[in-house]
Design a protein around this motif. Structure first.
Motif, PDB file in Angstrom:
ATOM      1  N   ARG A 134      41.922  39.768  43.431  1.00 27.91           N
ATOM      2  CA  ARG A 134      40.507  40.140  43.392  1.00 27.91           C
ATOM      3  C   ARG A 134      39.640  39.128  44.136  1.00 27.91           C
ATOM      4  O   ARG A 134      38.565  39.461  44.631  1.00 27.91           O
ATOM      5  CB  ARG A 134      40.033  40.242  41.937  1.00 27.91           C
ATOM      6  CG  ARG A 134      40.652  41.376  41.155  1.00 27.91           C
ATOM      7  CD  ARG A 134      40.022  41.465  39.780  1.00 27.91           C
ATOM      8  NE  ARG A 134      40.696  42.434  38.935  1.00 27.91           N
ATOM      9  CZ  ARG A 134      40.344  42.712  37.685  1.00 27.91           C
ATOM     10  NH1 ARG A 134      39.297  42.090  37.152  1.00 27.91           N
ATOM     11  NH2 ARG A 134      41.006  43.593  36.970  1.00 27.91           N
ATOM     12  N   LEU A 135      40.108  37.894  44.209  1.00 27.28           N
ATOM     13  CA  LEU A 135      39.383  36.865  44.932  1.00 27.28           C
ATOM     14  C   LEU A 135      39.918  36.690  46.353  1.00 27.28           C
ATOM     15  O   LEU A 135      39.530  35.754  47.051  1.00 27.28           O
ATOM     16  CB  LEU A 135      39.474  35.528  44.194  1.00 27.28           C
ATOM     17  CG  LEU A 135      38.559  35.364  42.973  1.00 27.28           C
ATOM     18  CD1 LEU A 135      38.829  34.048  42.286  1.00 27.28           C
ATOM     19  CD2 LEU A 135      37.101  35.451  43.376  1.00 27.28           C
ATOM     20  N   ALA A 189      34.285  39.326  44.344  1.00 25.87           N
ATOM     21  CA  ALA A 189      34.852  39.507  43.004  1.00 25.87           C
ATOM     22  C   ALA A 189      33.765  39.863  41.995  1.00 25.87           C
ATOM     23  O   ALA A 189      33.971  40.694  41.101  1.00 25.87           O
ATOM     24  CB  ALA A 189      35.585  38.244  42.577  1.00 25.87           C
TER      25      ALA A 189
END
Length: 522
Positions: A134-135, A189
């Motif tokens: 997600r990052l 994110a």
């Protein structure tokens, strides 16, 4: 959002007191699902206390704290676990990762998935990898966190907050140590989490990020909400932002239409402009910093410091202020540049070498790095130079007592006895001892990192007087502080460290707190 939705988190007339301080004063605050709320305010505004109440780390003295419309059930340390179980995640300024554990183990610390009563390493690695994704991170979850660079550790800490399906994510200065590309990853994110229905509290001093992320902002000052800024229809990351001042939320206006100067004034309130007369004569250059670089924090830092001068370094958290002082003192090696002391060019300073050249250094964290807690006041004073208190190669108790008493009397250190353990003294008196040890050593160039942090108003004024007196004797002082309002009280010049360079110079008597903060924020 519909009217039937409850706030993810809410404070109702919440008050929190500490000895001699009202940290929060009847604060009303709420954040809704899918909302990104920026929280602004200078140091001591109440932002951290607000976070501690929401995470269950502290209890309000009066008022209510609600998560999804329900108050806490548990008490004490169990409240933080209750908050986590109810979907709250927090990333603090200080990292909490265990270096000897893997990334996956750290991300599930204290809540490891099990299968038939055995740790499920496969599930742990898969979920950790998804949170890292997600990052935009491709780190192997099996890596030890101790092997990661500081910025990577920060990213892992942030990724941990996005594990599973959080309901509220609190990010406290999440980008202070990150480069631009990593900031973009954090923003992505946050967008993803908000789109999935999570609320996000985004605490930051960086106005460029706030304008990019926030639809509205709440400003806090002195434990109160001073203002809530709103951006109607803006297609940005955050829905709201809260500015705190004096422990309360202060006011509401448009982030898009608000000038940075207006927001800063809300954060600072009325700043007294009375300044002491700086009477010390500025002498020859004693220190020259030439082209110092330490990516990504510092690049091409160049400045001079003169005898009899107090030179302030202003900058936001993570701007590289502490790293700069550590480089000058020989505690870090720069990737480029050099330090010149009078006529001597030093390519690779060492701590011992800089001490021998007359440098003294007070670290940012007095408790962890500045004092030896169980040693006496006298021993803490003389430990910078034992040669002055030895006779025939042996420490002389009479010489130690005489040297320590000279410092204690000069700096008005309040202690029952010289041999009293320094840990029993107030923060202000501890800080006087930390500065006094360099007076004992005869240091002529002092590097002071946050010398008034954690001390009361009276002690601050006394430390200002000490610093000005040292400058009047011809000593040179480099003064780093995150308390913007105090720089004009003690400094002859202030340099603003922003985006890795010295961006501006302000010279007394034209040093103004609002203009300094605006320069730091950019």
């Amino acid at each position: 959002m519909t009217g039937a939705q409850l706030p993810v988190a809410e404070l109702r007339s919440a008050t929190k007191r500490y000895p001699g301080v009202i940290a929060l004063d009847e604060v009303d605050f709420s954040v809704m699902p899918g909302e990104v709320r920026a929280v602004l305010g200078k140091n001591g505004a109440g932002k951290s206390t607000l976070i501690r109440l929401l995470t269950g780390a502290e209890s309000a003295d009066s008022g209510e704290v609600l998560l999804s419309g329900k108050p806490f059930v548990e008490f004490g340390q169990r409240r933080t676990r209750e908050a986590a179980e109810r979907g709250l995640r927090a990333v603090y300024q200080e990292l909490s990762l265990v270096p000897s554990m893997t990334i996956a183990e750290n991300m599930f610390l204290g809540n490891w998935p099990r299968r038939r009563r055995v740790l499920d390493h496969r599930a742990m690695a898969e979920q950790a990898r998804e949170a890292l994704r997600r990052l935009g991170l491709s780190l192997d979850p099996r890596l030890l966190t101790g092997t990661l660079a500081p910025a990577a550790r920060q990213m892992v800490e942030i990724a941990r907050a996005f594990l599973g399906v959080p309901r509220l994510v609190i990010l406290d200065e999440p980008t202070s140590s990150l480069a631009a590309a990593e900031v973009d990853q954090v923003c992505n994110a946050v967008r993803e989490a908000a789109a999935a229905g999570a609320a996000v509290l985004y605490v930051s001093h960086r106005m460029s990020e706030i304008r990019r992320l926030a639809d509205t902002a709440t400003v806090m000052r002195d434990g109160r909400v001073a203002s809530t800024l709103s951006v109607a229809g803006a297609r940005t990351l955050a829905d709201t932002a809260t500015v705190m001042r004096d422990g309360r939320v202060a006011s509401t206006l448009s982030v898009a239409g608000a000038r940075t100067e207006d927001i800063i004034q809300m954060m600072l309130g009325r700043v007294e402009q009375a300044r002491p007369a700086h009477t010390s004569a500025i002498g020859k250059t004693t220190l020259s910093v030439e082209g110092i670089a330490m990516p990504p924090k510092l690049r091409n830092i160049t400045f001079d410091l003169h005898a009899g001068e107090v030179l302030g370094i202003a900058g936001l958290l993570g701007s590289g202020r502490t790293e700069l002082l550590e480089i000058v003192m020989g505690l870090r090696l720069p990737s480029a540049g050099s330090v010149r002391v009078r006529d001597e060019k030093i390519a690779k300073p060492s701590y011992k070498g800089m001490m021998q050249r007359g440098f003294g250094y007070t670290p940012e964290s007095r408790k962890e790095d500045g004092i030896v807690p169980l040693l006496g006041v006298d021993e803490n004073i003389v430990l910078t130079d034992f040669s002055r208190v030895t006779r025939g190669g042996v420490l002389s108790s009479a010489a130690v007592e005489s040297a320590a008493r000279t410092v204690v009397e000069r700096l008005h250190v309040k202690t029952a006895r010289l041999e009293t353990p320094i840990v029993t003294l107030s923060g202000g008196n501890q800080q006087k001892v930390v500065i006094g040890r360099w007076i004992h050593a005869g240091s002529r160039i002092l590097l002071l990192d946050e010398p008034t942090r954690g001390v009361d108003i009276e002690a601050k004024a006394q430390i200002y007087d000490i610093i000005r007196a040292l400058a009047a004797e011809g000593r040179a002082v480099l003064f780093v502080s995150s308390e913007i309002e105090e720089l004009d009280q003690v400094c002859d010049r202030v340099l603003v460290l922003r985006d890795g360079v010295m961006a501006e110079e302000h010279i007394a008597p034209s040093i103004d707190a609002e203009r300094l903060l605006a320069a730091c924020i950019g």
